[in-house]
Design a protein around this motif. Structure first.
Motif, PDB file in Angstrom:
ATOM      1  N   GLN A 455      14.256 -17.595   7.437  1.00 39.29           N
ATOM      2  CA  GLN A 455      14.243 -16.104   7.814  1.00 39.29           C
ATOM      3  C   GLN A 455      13.196 -15.588   6.633  1.00 39.29           C
ATOM      4  O   GLN A 455      12.530 -14.726   7.184  1.00 39.29           O
ATOM      5  CB  GLN A 455      15.659 -15.622   7.611  1.00 39.29           C
ATOM      6  CG  GLN A 455      16.625 -16.151   8.832  1.00 39.29           C
ATOM      7  CD  GLN A 455      18.180 -15.405   8.436  1.00 39.29           C
ATOM      8  OE1 GLN A 455      18.340 -14.502   8.088  1.00 39.29           O
ATOM      9  NE2 GLN A 455      19.050 -16.174   8.838  1.00 39.29           N
ATOM     10  N   ALA A 456      13.633 -15.990   5.503  1.00 39.83           N
ATOM     11  CA  ALA A 456      12.621 -15.376   4.605  1.00 39.83           C
ATOM     12  C   ALA A 456      11.027 -15.641   4.685  1.00 39.83           C
ATOM     13  O   ALA A 456      10.092 -14.855   4.673  1.00 39.83           O
ATOM     14  CB  ALA A 456      13.079 -15.778   3.142  1.00 39.83           C
ATOM     15  N   ASN A 458       9.696 -16.234   7.833  1.00 40.94           N
ATOM     16  CA  ASN A 458       9.392 -15.437   8.777  1.00 40.94           C
ATOM     17  C   ASN A 458       9.011 -13.993   8.609  1.00 40.94           C
ATOM     18  O   ASN A 458       8.200 -13.462   9.148  1.00 40.94           O
ATOM     19  CB  ASN A 458      10.183 -15.779  10.137  1.00 40.94           C
ATOM     20  CG  ASN A 458      10.355 -17.221  10.595  1.00 40.94           C
ATOM     21  OD1 ASN A 458       9.180 -17.797  10.634  1.00 40.94           O
ATOM     22  ND2 ASN A 458      11.580 -17.549  11.079  1.00 40.94           N
ATOM     23  N   ARG A 459      10.050 -13.398   7.846  1.00 45.24           N
ATOM     24  CA  ARG A 459       9.995 -12.100   7.724  1.00 45.24           C
ATOM     25  C   ARG A 459       9.036 -11.752   6.504  1.00 45.24           C
ATOM     26  O   ARG A 459       8.405 -10.695   6.540  1.00 45.24           O
ATOM     27  CB  ARG A 459      11.327 -11.415   7.317  1.00 45.24           C
ATOM     28  CG  ARG A 459      12.538 -11.688   8.289  1.00 45.24           C
ATOM     29  CD  ARG A 459      13.823 -10.974   7.900  1.00 45.24           C
ATOM     30  NE  ARG A 459      14.681 -10.995   8.601  1.00 45.24           N
ATOM     31  CZ  ARG A 459      15.961 -10.628   8.870  1.00 45.24           C
ATOM     32  NH1 ARG A 459      16.266 -10.048   7.647  1.00 45.24           N
ATOM     33  NH2 ARG A 459      16.976 -10.643   9.540  1.00 45.24           N
ATOM     34  N   LEU A 460       8.503 -12.610   5.568  1.00 46.77           N
ATOM     35  CA  LEU A 460       7.939 -12.235   4.414  1.00 46.77           C
ATOM     36  C   LEU A 460       6.603 -12.702   4.714  1.00 46.77           C
ATOM     37  O   LEU A 460       5.580 -12.487   3.711  1.00 46.77           O
ATOM     38  CB  LEU A 460       8.497 -12.520   3.103  1.00 46.77           C
ATOM     39  CG  LEU A 460       9.783 -11.855   2.768  1.00 46.77           C
ATOM     40  CD1 LEU A 460      10.262 -12.230   1.519  1.00 46.77           C
ATOM     41  CD2 LEU A 460       9.679 -10.323   3.052  1.00 46.77           C
ATOM     42  N   ASN A 461       6.426 -13.764   5.607  1.00 43.86           N
ATOM     43  CA  ASN A 461       5.120 -14.509   5.845  1.00 43.86           C
ATOM     44  C   ASN A 461       4.847 -15.370   4.591  1.00 43.86           C
ATOM     45  O   ASN A 461       3.754 -15.293   4.175  1.00 43.86           O
ATOM     46  CB  ASN A 461       4.141 -13.440   6.213  1.00 43.86           C
ATOM     47  CG  ASN A 461       4.274 -13.026   7.498  1.00 43.86           C
ATOM     48  OD1 ASN A 461       4.517 -13.460   8.655  1.00 43.86           O
ATOM     49  ND2 ASN A 461       3.776 -11.566   7.576  1.00 43.86           N
ATOM     50  N   LYS A 502       7.067  -8.717   0.433  1.00 44.68           N
ATOM     51  CA  LYS A 502       7.671  -8.042   1.693  1.00 44.68           C
ATOM     52  C   LYS A 502       7.034  -6.445   1.752  1.00 44.68           C
ATOM     53  O   LYS A 502       6.864  -6.049   2.875  1.00 44.68           O
ATOM     54  CB  LYS A 502       8.958  -7.487   0.972  1.00 44.68           C
ATOM     55  CG  LYS A 502       9.992  -6.626   2.120  1.00 44.68           C
ATOM     56  CD  LYS A 502      11.421  -6.509   1.649  1.00 44.68           C
ATOM     57  CE  LYS A 502      11.940  -5.535   2.483  1.00 44.68           C
ATOM     58  NZ  LYS A 502      13.511  -5.269   2.197  1.00 44.68           N
TER      59      LYS A 502
END
Length: 503
Positions: A455-456, A458-461, A502
């Motif tokens: 998840q990290a 994907n969300r933070l690239n 982020k």
């Protein structure tokens, strides 16, 4: 007449290669020649040596004096060869015994009066002399520094006459042993205390993790929130240096400054160059390569305040040493390598005016201005900084509090020492320096942690490097907790220290 052979050492970065000083005296017109790739300082030694011998009432032969510094392809610089050249002339003319000279290595600059002046790089010379098993004779001012190398045999002299008396067996030179240094129990007293910083519990927690696992840290926040105060107190919570680390750090400072202050023995260096410093000042350089700030901070802290005010091209030179822990300086005539294993602590404002996110609402920076401002730090460099945290403005009630509310540095340092020792016992190095294979071995996680990491990413690239740094951070957090297994709480906290990813 016989050729007098003595031993000395040159200086090439951290290395001190052996130099054989051969002196030959032949019939002919009086002359004094020094050969063997001698630079200007060495060639000038013939005038210093001649005057020193005359003032010490020795005879100088009116013949052809030839001094060869071998090997011929190794550059020789500085006045450290004055002493072996003078002794070579005395030995070749029979004024001192020649049979004992091969037991020693000699280094020292001569004053015109025959007194010995200190040289630079004495620690590097002592390290190599200890390996050769020979006795190193140095000026009095360098002896205590060189004696930090425990196996080395160091003799100290103040004048040329004292050395000659020693060789004649009249008055032996004093031998220096490893000096007494302050115990590490007083380590924290040399640095300001963390409890002087009001509030900022999150930032103090980040500093504790960074010190435990040797992780690089970037603090972003408005002016006056305590970023510089926190950085200045960071060395006080770092674990004690080992003997090997202390010797390597002292040697690089001896090479850089010309000497090492033994009162700083086993104290981790703290370097804070101004943002006007050039790339060469940071990494080192010069026609005779000298260590820069990243090498002088070896096994200590490099603090870059106002990070975005540094030239971007100068910051980019940090990328390689942050990964490899070494820097190679190449010049036309030579190539020199210096160690550069340091902890990077950096501080910056969140925007050009500095007040983005401040409760006062004073910031009026446009989004493109903020983007350009933060763009001064490249993605690859930011990727190499393990922890990126925000340091917010201090609440008014906390600022007005009279008594400190945080822990003392000594209390935090005890926890850091315990966690650091766990890492050494398990893998022989701090978590921040684990390689890819070592991360797979020592930072293994279960399925719940893997899902959280996905998840990290994907969300933070996140890049692969950032992913591995999160794992190493989580390993350090687990070590501070005193557990062997990384849990999802450790992963979650580690992800929180990638705030700039982020944003």
């Amino acid at each position: 007449m016989p050729v007098a052979v003595l031993y000395s050492r040159a200086l090439s970065g951290m290395q001190a290669p052996l130099v054989t000083v051969e002196t030959h005296i032949a019939n002919g017109l009086p002359s004094f020649t020094i050969v063997g790739l001698a630079e200007t300082e060495v060639k000038e030694s013939k005038d210093r040596v001649r005057a020193a011998l005359q003032n010490a009432h020795f005879k100088i032969p009116a013949q052809r004096i030839t001094v060869n510094l071998a090997p011929a392809d190794l550059p020789k610089e500085s006045g450290r060869f004055d002493l072996p050249i003078a002794l070579g002339i005395l030995a070749a003319t029979g004024q001192i015994p020649i049979d004992r000279l091969d037991q020693y290595e000699w280094a020292g600059e001569l004053a015109l009066t025959g007194e010995l002046r200190p040289i630079k790089g004495a620690l590097a010379m002592a390290c190599h002399a200890a390996q050769s098993g020979l006795i190193l004779v140095l000026p009095q001012q360098n002896a205590a520094e060189a004696a930090l190398v425990r196996p080395a045999k160091i003799l100290a002299a103040q004048t040329l006459l004292q050395i000659c008396a020693h060789l004649h067996g009249q008055t032996p030179l004093p031998q220096f042993s490893h000096p007494d240094t302050p115990e590490q129990s007083t380590h924290e007293s040399h640095y300001p205390d963390l409890d002087e910083v009001k509030g900022q519990a999150h930032a103090k927690r980040a500093l504790e993790i960074a010190a435990s696992g040797f992780h690089n840290l970037l603090m972003a926040g408005p002016p006056g929130t305590g970023k510089s105060m926190l950085a200045a107190r960071f060395p006080g919570i770092l674990p004690a240096m080992s003997e090997e680390e202390a010797l390597e750090s002292a040697t690089i400072q001896s090479v850089g400054y010309g000497h090492f202050d033994i009162t700083q023995w086993k104290r981790r260096p703290f370097r804070a160059p101004h943002h006007t410093a050039s790339g060469i000042a940071l990494v080192g350089g010069g026609s005779h390569p000298r260590p820069g700030e990243i090498s002088l901070a070896l096994h200590g802290v490099l603090f870059l305040d106002e990070l975005t005010e540094f030239q971007r091209k100068d910051l980019e030179v940090l990328r390689e040493p942050l990964e490899s822990g070494r820097i190679t300086i190449s010049r036309a005539a030579r190539q020199t390598e210096f160690p550069a294993r340091f902890l990077l602590i950096a501080a910056m404002n969140p925007c050009p005016c500095g007040y983005l996110g401040h409760p006062s609402g004073k910031c009026h920076c446009a989004p493109d201005q903020i983007s350009r401002y933060r763009g001064k730090i490249s993605g690859p460099l930011l990727d190499r900084i393990d922890m990126q945290i925000e340091v917010p403005a201090i609440p008014q009630e906390e600022l007005l509090r009279q008594r400190p509310s945080g822990e003392k540095s000594s209390v935090i340092r005890e926890r850091v020492e315990t966690a650091y020792q766990r890492q050494l016992d398990r893998q022989g190095k701090p978590n921040g320096r684990l390689s890819g294979k070592e991360i797979d071995r020592f930072c293994a996680v279960d399925e719940t942690c893997e899902n959280l990491l996905k998840q990290a990413i994907n969300r933070l690239n996140l890049s692969a490097r950032a992913y591995h740094r999160i794992l190493k951070l989580a390993r350090t957090i687990a070590d501070l907790t005193g557990v062997d297994t990384i849990s999802h709480q450790h992963i979650a906290e580690a992800i929180q220290y990638r705030r700039l990813d982020k944003s």
